[in-house]
Design a protein around this motif. Structure first.
Motif, PDB file in Angstrom:
ATOM      1  N   LEU A  57      38.251  52.907  44.644  1.00 15.60           N
ATOM      2  CA  LEU A  57      38.981  51.758  45.182  1.00 15.60           C
ATOM      3  C   LEU A  57      38.188  51.099  46.306  1.00 15.60           C
ATOM      4  O   LEU A  57      38.152  49.869  46.423  1.00 15.60           O
ATOM      5  CB  LEU A  57      40.345  52.222  45.683  1.00 15.60           C
ATOM      6  N   LEU A  58      37.527  51.903  47.124  1.00 19.67           N
ATOM      7  CA  LEU A  58      36.725  51.374  48.221  1.00 19.67           C
ATOM      8  C   LEU A  58      35.561  50.538  47.689  1.00 19.67           C
ATOM      9  O   LEU A  58      35.250  49.461  48.231  1.00 19.67           O
ATOM     10  CB  LEU A  58      36.195  52.527  49.081  1.00 19.67           C
ATOM     11  N   ALA A  59      34.911  51.016  46.621  1.00 16.36           N
ATOM     12  CA  ALA A  59      33.810  50.253  46.019  1.00 16.36           C
ATOM     13  C   ALA A  59      34.316  48.923  45.470  1.00 16.36           C
ATOM     14  O   ALA A  59      33.659  47.879  45.609  1.00 16.36           O
ATOM     15  CB  ALA A  59      33.163  51.077  44.900  1.00 16.36           C
ATOM     16  N   THR A  60      35.488  48.942  44.848  1.00 14.81           N
ATOM     17  CA  THR A  60      36.092  47.718  44.336  1.00 14.81           C
ATOM     18  C   THR A  60      36.382  46.744  45.471  1.00 14.81           C
ATOM     19  O   THR A  60      36.061  45.549  45.393  1.00 14.81           O
ATOM     20  CB  THR A  60      37.398  48.042  43.583  1.00 14.81           C
TER      21      THR A  60
ATOM     22  N   ILE B 292      41.281  42.683  38.662  1.00 18.82           N
ATOM     23  CA  ILE B 292      42.698  42.975  38.901  1.00 18.82           C
ATOM     24  C   ILE B 292      42.996  42.931  40.404  1.00 18.82           C
ATOM     25  O   ILE B 292      44.020  42.389  40.841  1.00 18.82           O
ATOM     26  CB  ILE B 292      43.067  44.351  38.314  1.00 18.82           C
ATOM     27  N   TYR B 293      42.098  43.492  41.186  1.00 22.67           N
ATOM     28  CA  TYR B 293      42.236  43.488  42.650  1.00 22.67           C
ATOM     29  C   TYR B 293      42.288  42.055  43.174  1.00 22.67           C
ATOM     30  O   TYR B 293      43.085  41.712  44.061  1.00 22.67           O
ATOM     31  CB  TYR B 293      41.038  44.240  43.237  1.00 22.67           C
ATOM     32  N   GLU B 294      41.452  41.185  42.598  1.00 24.88           N
ATOM     33  CA  GLU B 294      41.365  39.799  43.050  1.00 24.88           C
ATOM     34  C   GLU B 294      42.660  39.040  42.830  1.00 24.88           C
ATOM     35  O   GLU B 294      42.986  38.113  43.581  1.00 24.88           O
ATOM     36  CB  GLU B 294      40.205  39.092  42.327  1.00 24.88           C
ATOM     37  N   VAL B 295      43.450  39.419  41.814  1.00 24.08           N
ATOM     38  CA  VAL B 295      44.722  38.739  41.556  1.00 24.08           C
ATOM     39  C   VAL B 295      45.615  38.803  42.789  1.00 24.08           C
ATOM     40  O   VAL B 295      46.167  37.787  43.236  1.00 24.08           O
ATOM     41  CB  VAL B 295      45.446  39.376  40.346  1.00 24.08           C
ATOM     42  N   LEU B 296      45.746  39.983  43.368  1.00 23.64           N
ATOM     43  CA  LEU B 296      46.623  40.138  44.527  1.00 23.64           C
ATOM     44  C   LEU B 296      46.012  39.565  45.797  1.00 23.64           C
ATOM     45  O   LEU B 296      46.723  39.021  46.652  1.00 23.64           O
ATOM     46  CB  LEU B 296      46.987  41.614  44.723  1.00 23.64           C
ATOM     47  N   VAL B 297      44.693  39.664  45.921  1.00 22.15           N
ATOM     48  CA  VAL B 297      44.030  39.076  47.094  1.00 22.15           C
ATOM     49  C   VAL B 297      44.207  37.559  47.088  1.00 22.15           C
ATOM     50  O   VAL B 297      44.521  36.944  48.124  1.00 22.15           O
ATOM     51  CB  VAL B 297      42.530  39.456  47.113  1.00 22.15           C
ATOM     52  N   SER B 298      44.016  36.929  45.918  1.00 21.41           N
ATOM     53  CA  SER B 298      44.169  35.472  45.851  1.00 21.41           C
ATOM     54  C   SER B 298      45.603  35.053  46.175  1.00 21.41           C
ATOM     55  O   SER B 298      45.830  33.996  46.777  1.00 21.41           O
ATOM     56  CB  SER B 298      43.772  34.959  44.464  1.00 21.41           C
TER      57      SER B 298
ATOM     58  N   VAL C 242      44.503  40.065  29.504  1.00 23.64           N
ATOM     59  CA  VAL C 242      45.477  38.981  29.546  1.00 23.64           C
ATOM     60  C   VAL C 242      46.864  39.548  29.833  1.00 23.64           C
ATOM     61  O   VAL C 242      47.169  40.674  29.486  1.00 23.64           O
ATOM     62  CB  VAL C 242      45.505  38.186  28.223  1.00 23.64           C
ATOM     63  N   GLY C 243      47.691  38.739  30.482  1.00 24.41           N
ATOM     64  CA  GLY C 243      49.052  39.140  30.783  1.00 24.41           C
ATOM     65  C   GLY C 243      49.261  39.607  32.204  1.00 24.41           C
ATOM     66  O   GLY C 243      50.397  39.663  32.680  1.00 24.41           O
ATOM     67  N   ALA C 244      48.178  39.937  32.906  1.00 20.46           N
ATOM     68  CA  ALA C 244      48.300  40.403  34.287  1.00 20.46           C
ATOM     69  C   ALA C 244      47.819  39.373  35.292  1.00 20.46           C
ATOM     70  O   ALA C 244      47.801  39.640  36.494  1.00 20.46           O
ATOM     71  CB  ALA C 244      47.520  41.709  34.477  1.00 20.46           C
ATOM     72  N   GLY C 245      47.391  38.212  34.809  1.00 21.53           N
ATOM     73  CA  GLY C 245      47.007  37.140  35.714  1.00 21.53           C
ATOM     74  C   GLY C 245      45.549  37.144  36.131  1.00 21.53           C
ATOM     75  O   GLY C 245      45.122  36.264  36.887  1.00 21.53           O
ATOM     76  N   ALA C 246      44.742  38.088  35.634  1.00 14.62           N
ATOM     77  CA  ALA C 246      43.340  38.140  36.041  1.00 14.62           C
ATOM     78  C   ALA C 246      42.578  36.920  35.527  1.00 14.62           C
ATOM     79  O   ALA C 246      41.834  36.272  36.268  1.00 14.62           O
ATOM     80  CB  ALA C 246      42.694  39.427  35.536  1.00 14.62           C
ATOM     81  N   MET C 247      42.755  36.590  34.245  1.00 12.79           N
ATOM     82  CA  MET C 247      42.063  35.430  33.694  1.00 12.79           C
ATOM     83  C   MET C 247      42.626  34.132  34.267  1.00 12.79           C
ATOM     84  O   MET C 247      41.900  33.149  34.443  1.00 12.79           O
ATOM     85  CB  MET C 247      42.170  35.442  32.166  1.00 12.79           C
TER      86      MET C 247
ATOM     87  N   LEU D  23      51.825  39.751  38.944  1.00 16.74           N
ATOM     88  CA  LEU D  23      51.453  40.632  40.058  1.00 16.74           C
ATOM     89  C   LEU D  23      51.910  42.063  39.789  1.00 16.74           C
ATOM     90  O   LEU D  23      51.171  43.023  40.055  1.00 16.74           O
ATOM     91  CB  LEU D  23      52.081  40.128  41.361  1.00 16.74           C
ATOM     92  N   PHE D  24      53.121  42.204  39.255  1.00 12.17           N
ATOM     93  CA  PHE D  24      53.636  43.529  38.919  1.00 12.17           C
ATOM     94  C   PHE D  24      52.738  44.221  37.899  1.00 12.17           C
ATOM     95  O   PHE D  24      52.395  45.405  38.042  1.00 12.17           O
ATOM     96  CB  PHE D  24      55.061  43.414  38.392  1.00 12.17           C
ATOM     97  N   ALA D  25      52.352  43.477  36.861  1.00 13.56           N
ATOM     98  CA  ALA D  25      51.480  44.056  35.835  1.00 13.56           C
ATOM     99  C   ALA D  25      50.148  44.487  36.435  1.00 13.56           C
ATOM    100  O   ALA D  25      49.602  45.547  36.081  1.00 13.56           O
ATOM    101  CB  ALA D  25      51.258  43.052  34.706  1.00 13.56           C
ATOM    102  N   SER D  26      49.621  43.691  37.366  1.00 17.41           N
ATOM    103  CA  SER D  26      48.353  44.045  38.014  1.00 17.41           C
ATOM    104  C   SER D  26      48.482  45.343  38.811  1.00 17.41           C
ATOM    105  O   SER D  26      47.588  46.197  38.783  1.00 17.41           O
ATOM    106  CB  SER D  26      47.899  42.917  38.940  1.00 17.41           C
ATOM    107  N   VAL D  27      49.588  45.482  39.533  1.00 17.98           N
ATOM    108  CA  VAL D  27      49.805  46.704  40.313  1.00 17.98           C
ATOM    109  C   VAL D  27      49.908  47.910  39.388  1.00 17.98           C
ATOM    110  O   VAL D  27      49.311  48.962  39.647  1.00 17.98           O
ATOM    111  CB  VAL D  27      51.083  46.573  41.174  1.00 17.98           C
TER     112      VAL D  27
END
Length: 464
Positions: free
Chosen positions: A145-148, A319-325, A224-229, A91-95
């Motif tokens: 960010l809004l489009a994402t 990347i956004y989806e990682v934190l939403v999930s 890889v490494g940020a949890g997206a995959m 999560l930190f890496a995604s942020v």
């Protein structure tokens, strides 16, 4: 609450490719290639993708599908609460990544709009200097960010899958058309020679510098490494072959990166522009300024930055989806509420990066590489020394005969060999941060000690 799933294999593969494609391929890849010897960088990059990136990608996907959860929930489900902080690292890496990524996305959005008027043609360096940081940059970052957020809000199957199914083929078609056109320009041959020819003397003299840059680029561009995959794989069913899907994803992503080079380098050489000039701003200074001398310059600018914008959006969505999930799975938030909360977070962190060049540089050049490397290192050690045979079983689910035969070599690689490489890369990166550059032998010794200590710790905690 019923968890979302991908509707089709094509949808998952294109979404994952969209996550991997992006600024890493079109913004970061060309200038890193230019600054690291052209063909020398390309060779090591391709080797790292095959030998490190693909096995690492599969290791992350194994954890995601096995758990059916977000990064924090995945490690908690598979290993117990003591492992949840390892998901917190993702999560930190995604942020970190999206905080600067969305700023660059705002630059691209601004250039796409400005191409219609040719606003940056007369003085490209001055134009970029005027818009790269400040209130205007923060505003375009917010629009990007809004489009994402809009795509993520709609959901996995109806939002992310549908959007990336349109975006990724569009990126390939537009890049392919630009590559054909760039090849017709006078002087394009010089660009091909720089990009594709191998200078062995340069490679021998700068091997570890080029290897470090290639490794960082491979991890960044494969997402890889940020949890997206991990998160995307958590929406998969057990009938899918992770080996086949992961290899296809890495292959398509790498092909798009190479294709981007076949657009950018012939174009730069045809216009007499130094490919190494401009660094991270090369896309916005050297290349954008060169458009002014081309026929139909505004249309070229719109087409080129339109491609880059699609690529940037496809990556930022993942990347956004990682934190939403994470908020949906772990805290029972609605998708709408989670999307709004994550958007608020990134609005703050991205605005900070848009207003502060030093913060942007720290995030993009240092913390992101270290966080992604540490994240993947943790994922693979967890696969090898906590999940153990369960990781191999997950890998083999849905796999064909050839993929199954490769299972044990893959497991040995992720349990020992790749962690040593990642630890070496991490140690070298830390040395650069503190201003002390260790020798290759010193870095290797430290890497062995780090991995050995981690294996002992992971093995002991898995038995506890």
């Amino acid at each position: 609450m019923t968890r979302a799933t991908w509707r089709t294999r094509v949808g998952f593969v294109l979404a994952a490719v969209g996550s991997a494609v992006g600024l890493g391929n079109i913004w970061r890849f060309p200038w890193l290639t230019a600054q690291n010897g052209g063909g020398a960088f390309l060779l090591l990059y391709l080797l790292v993708v095959v030998l490190v990136g693909v096995p690492g990608l599969l290791g992350e996907m194994v954890i995601g599908r096995r758990s059916g959860r977000n990064p924090v929930g995945a490690f908690g489900t598979l290993g117990g609460d003591r492992w949840r902080p390892l998901g917190g690292l993702a999560l930190f890496a995604s942020v970190v990544v999206l905080s600067f990524y969305s700023v660059v996305g705002g630059w691209i959005l601004r250039y796409t709009v400005a191409s219609a008027t040719g606003a940056y043609f007369p003085a490209p360096q001055e134009y970029f200097a005027a818009i790269d940081y400040g209130v205007g940059a923060a505003g375009f970052h917010a629009l990007f960010l809004l489009a994402t957020a809009a795509v993520v809000y709609v959901g996995v199957d109806r939002g992310i899958e549908v959007a990336t199914t349109v975006m990724v083929p569009g990126i390939v078609l537009m890049l392919g058309g630009l590559a054909v056109w760039a090849g017709t320009l006078d002087g394009a041959t010089g660009g091909y020679e720089f990009y594709l020819s191998l200078d062995l003397a340069y490679l021998r003299a700068n091997f570890f510098d080029v290897l470090g840059a290639a490794a960082g680029q491979a991890l960044f561009t494969l997402s890889v490494g940020a949890g997206a995959m991990l998160t995307y794989a958590s929406y998969l069913g057990e009938d899918r072959s992770l080996a086949a899907d992961g290899t296809l994803i890495a292959g398509l992503n790498t092909g798009i990166g190479v294709l981007a080079g076949l657009v950018i380098f012939p174009l730069l050489f045809s216009l007499g522009v130094d490919p190494g000039a401009g660094g991270p701003g090369a896309l916005f200074i050297s290349l954008a300024g060169a458009f002014a001398s081309l026929p139909y310059s505004r249309l070229v600018g719109i087409a080129f930055f339109g491609v880059v914008l699609l690529a940037a959006l496809s990556s930022s969505i993942s990347i956004y989806e990682v934190l939403v999930s994470y908020l949906v799975d772990e805290h029972g938030a609605s998708r709408g509420g989670a999307t709004a909360a994550v958007g608020t977070l990134f609005l703050v962190t991205g605005t900070g990066a848009a207003l502060s060049p030093s913060l942007f540089t720290l995030l993009a050049d240092t913390i992101a590489n270290l966080a992604l490397t540490a994240g993947l290192l943790g994922f693979l050690l967890f696969d090898g020394w906590v999940l153990g045979r369960l990781a191999l079983e997950e890998y083999e689910l849905g796999a064909g005969r050839i993929a199954t035969l490769a299972g044990r070599p893959w497991f040995v690689a992720i349990a020992v060999i790749l962690p040593l490489f990642l630890a070496f890369t991490f140690v070298t990166g830390i040395g650069g941060v503190v201003g002390v550059t260790p020798t290759a032998g010193q870095s290797s010794a430290i890497a062995v000690a780090v991995v050995g200590g981690c294996i002992a710790l992971f093995s002991r905690r898995s038995r506890a």
